[in-house]
Design a protein around this motif. Structure first.
Motif: not given
Length: 704
Positions: A288-295
């Motif tokens: 599984h691949a999890l994407i975390v996008m943050s600012s």
């Protein structure tokens, strides 16, 4: 009656022992000296570890000491009982990558391998694990179900004919123990068995924009302001330690978007086509691949984060168990307009046991330091729960590691058995109609006995045995579970029916209709009668005494189960079931001679073994005493004076008084056929004669 009383007392003593206490389960037997003998130089055996019963293996590589693998005993980590109720003990060795170095049998009590098929097929079976990997889905192939497509994600091993359920128990023991070690020592998370969890549907794609994905929960957002983070630490030693949070409370602390980007309906919408292809090339089946996008001012990676490593600012748990995530070190472009200062892809390997159908709990630890010389670290967690919709998932088909897969694989056999049991139930419930025509009943009974021998016995291997009883006794005595029974669905299904039939009709339903060896004996006896072989009828008093032998045998076998597994293994050979039915007479000649001898004996003394020697029949006779019905109809003249049924009962289960000994009745229903017949039942014949009248016509008078 003394033997019966002795047997009952023995069983009560066993139950009392189980209530008052039990011996502890068997533990591993390998010593340091034995381990050194098995793994000689250049290998070195380390000390047995305290937190997990494993022996590390090392070897010298130049000036460095290199870890070669771990060795352990299955009974310490996965004590799954075999069919004797005693767990097998296997020595398992795996390397640091989860590849099997080897598997050996240390001890076992599997009936089919003890003087049955012999131990050679067992040893050959476990040799197949060498060089297989825990990262592969290891399946057992038997009979005609051979579809081999081995690859990096799949491996196949040959099963053992006539021992299908046993090798599945062995397989589960090996894999369950190895997975425990790999999760503790090799970084595999303590999640579920990776082959028993849901899978992401790779064939489903839905074009979605960001707004729709967030509405459906495919993308989750966590926005935290400086004011929110200050509230998190309020009232504790960490309050007021962040000047920026106090000065600018409305500014963003972190604005995070999270999604399972390996799901096509998410990844193909979030990423560019090139990015999706690049991601697919870095994932293996089940990953599984999890994407975390943050600012914002807080990042999940941090300034000191090393690419390709495990993050410490974002944690994944499922059902309170930690699951490792590792940075994939991929720079991927987003296809949707989403403002993010940081985009990170984390990989969860398939062996970690992450179940995409269950909620995933993410935590972002936020730490503040108080003090200068020895600062106090105060940590609070931000939490986010992520759940994938069921429409994007599919349940994996159970394989041979788990008993549900076995039941599913044998569903047609179970359906056939259920149909056969339904026919028998209806027939026995409507016995008056069934026995109204003696010839028709005889054909039905013979056909059903052929079904029992052919399907229940030889095809489906559904022979119930005293081994089932001793297995349960030994498992309970050692405080082990009874899940091992579920690896043989035919046995469980038959037991369920037999336990009900014992309460309704008593012992006879199984012994007279559903026991494959009993049916084989009866067909042999009928053939002998058809060939006019002289039949020996034992005197009533001698017959009654001989019938006590099986109770004595039962008492001895049950008693041995409490203190000697080896003795039990020998005593249960009193039953010829394994030789005649399970192994189809393919066994060493003494066992074959014994089974054939019993069949020949039944040609002279009707069902000789069933009546006098069968310990399993004795156990059913005892349980059958709790039956609810005296289901055999009787006339008041039965036995006094009529003796027809008694003389025609081949089992000699009817006393001179006309009473039926249900403990010895095999439900052949010959006496019921007689009872319903105007031509065979003496009582009915006499009754007909009494009511028969001869009309007297007045003599004709001649007129004068």
């Amino acid at each position: 009656m003394r033997a019966t009383l002795t047997c009952v007392l023995c069983l009560l003593a066993g139950v009392l022992a189980l209530v008052l206490g039990a011996t502890p389960a068997q533990a591993g037997v390998l010593t340091r000296a034995e381990m050194t003998r098995r793994f000689p130089a250049p290998l070195m055996v380390g000390e047995r570890e305290a937190d997990l019963p494993v022996w590390p293996l090392f070897k010298q590589n130049a000036t460095a000491t290199e870890l070669v693998g771990y060795v352990f005993e299955s009974i310490d980590l996965a004590p799954i009982p075999g069919f004797s109720g005693v767990p097998l003990n296997l020595m398992v060795a795996i390397d640091p990558k989860g590849v099997f170095i080897g598997v050996e049998v240390l001890s076992h009590h599997e009936p089919v391998f003890l003087d049955g098929l012999g131990e050679a097929p067992l040893y050959q079976f476990v040799k197949q694990y060498k060089d297989l990997s825990l990262k592969q889905n290891i399946s057992i192939e038997t009979g005609g179900h051979r579809v081999r497509h081995p690859d990096a994600a799949h491996a196949y091993i040959d099963g053992v004919s006539k021992a299908t359920a046993s090798v599945r128990i062995i397989n589960q023991s090996v894999l369950a123990a190895a997975l425990k070690v790999s999760r503790k020592k090799l970084g595999f998370a303590a999640g579920r068995d990776p082959d028993q969890i849901a899978r992401v549907r790779q064939d489903v794609f839905e074009p979605l924009d960001l707004k729709r994905m967030m509405a459906d929960g495919l993308v989750q957002r966590l926005r935290v302001s400086n004011r929110d983070i200050e509230r998190l630490f309020a009232g504790g030693p960490g309050a007021g330690l962040d000047p920026q949070a106090l000065a600018q409370p409305d500014d963003t602390f972190i604005d995070l978007y999270l999604a399972c980007v390996s799901v096509p309906s998410i990844g193909r919408n979030l990423l560019t086509a090139a990015g999706w292809r690049k991601l697919q090339g870095r994932l293996e089946e089940g990953d599984h691949a999890l994407i975390v996008m943050s600012s914002g001012r807080y990042s999940v990676t941090g300034d000191d984060f090393v690419r390709g490593s495990v993050p410490d600012r974002i944690l994944l748990r499922q059902e309170k168990l930690p699951i490792d995530m590792r940075d994939l070190d991929l720079d991927l472009k987003l296809a949707l307009p989403l403002a993010a200062d940081s985009v990170t892809i984390f990989r969860v390997i398939g062996q970690a046991g992450l179940d995409p159908a269950s909620p995933m709990d993410f935590a972002l630890p936020v730490t503040r330091n108080k003090g200068i010389v020895y600062p106090e670290r105060i940590t609070r967690e931000l939490s986010l729960r992520y759940t994938l919709p069921q429409r994007l998932l599919t349940k994996v088909e159970d394989n041979s590691k788990s008993w549900p897969g076995i039941w599913n694989a044998r569903r047609w056999e179970l359906a056939t058995l259920a149909a056969g049991l339904a026919v028998l139930s209806v027939a026995l419930t409507m016995q008056k109609r069934l026995t109204a025509n003696g010839s028709r009943f005889n054909w039905f009974r013979r056909a059903y006995l052929v079904f029992t021998v052919g399907f229940v016995g030889y095809y489906a291997q559904g022979q119930l045995s005293i081994v089932n009883v001793t297995g349960v006794v030994q498992a309970l005595w050692a405080r082990r579970g009874l899940e091992f029974l579920l690896f043989d669905p035919m046995t469980v299904a038959l037991w369920a029916f037999v336990l009900v039939s014992l309460l309704v009709w008593g012992r006879g339903t199984f012994c007279g209709w559903l026991c494959p060896f009993g049916a084989l004996q009866e067909l042999t006896g009928k053939l002998a009668q058809w060939l006019r072989i002289p039949q020996l009828r034992v005197r009533h008093r001698t017959d009654a005494r001989l019938k006590y032998i099986k109770y004595v045998a039962l008492a001895g076998i049950i008693a041995s189960a409490f203190f000697s597994n080896e003795l039990t293994d020998k005593l249960v050979e009193l039953e010829p079931f394994k030789t005649a039915i399970t192994l189809s007479f393919v066994r060493s000649w003494p066992y074959v001679a014994y089974a054939v001898g019993l069949l020949l004996a039944s040609g002279f003394v009707y069902k000789f073994f069933c009546r006098y020697l069968c310990p399993f029949g004795a156990s059913l006779a005892l349980l059958g005493r709790f039956r609810l019905l005296d289901w055999i109809p009787r006339y008041k003249d039965c036995g006094a004076p009529c003796q027809t049924c008694r003389h025609r009962c081949d089992y000699q289960a009817i006393s001179p008084s006309g009473a039926v000994a249900y403990d010895e009745c095999f439900q052949c229903m010959d006496c019921v056929v007689i009872y319903e017949s105007d031509e065979k039942c003496a009582v009915r014949i006499l009754e007909i004669k009494r009511h028969r009248t001869i009309p007297i016509q007045p003599a004709a008078r001649s007129s004068i």
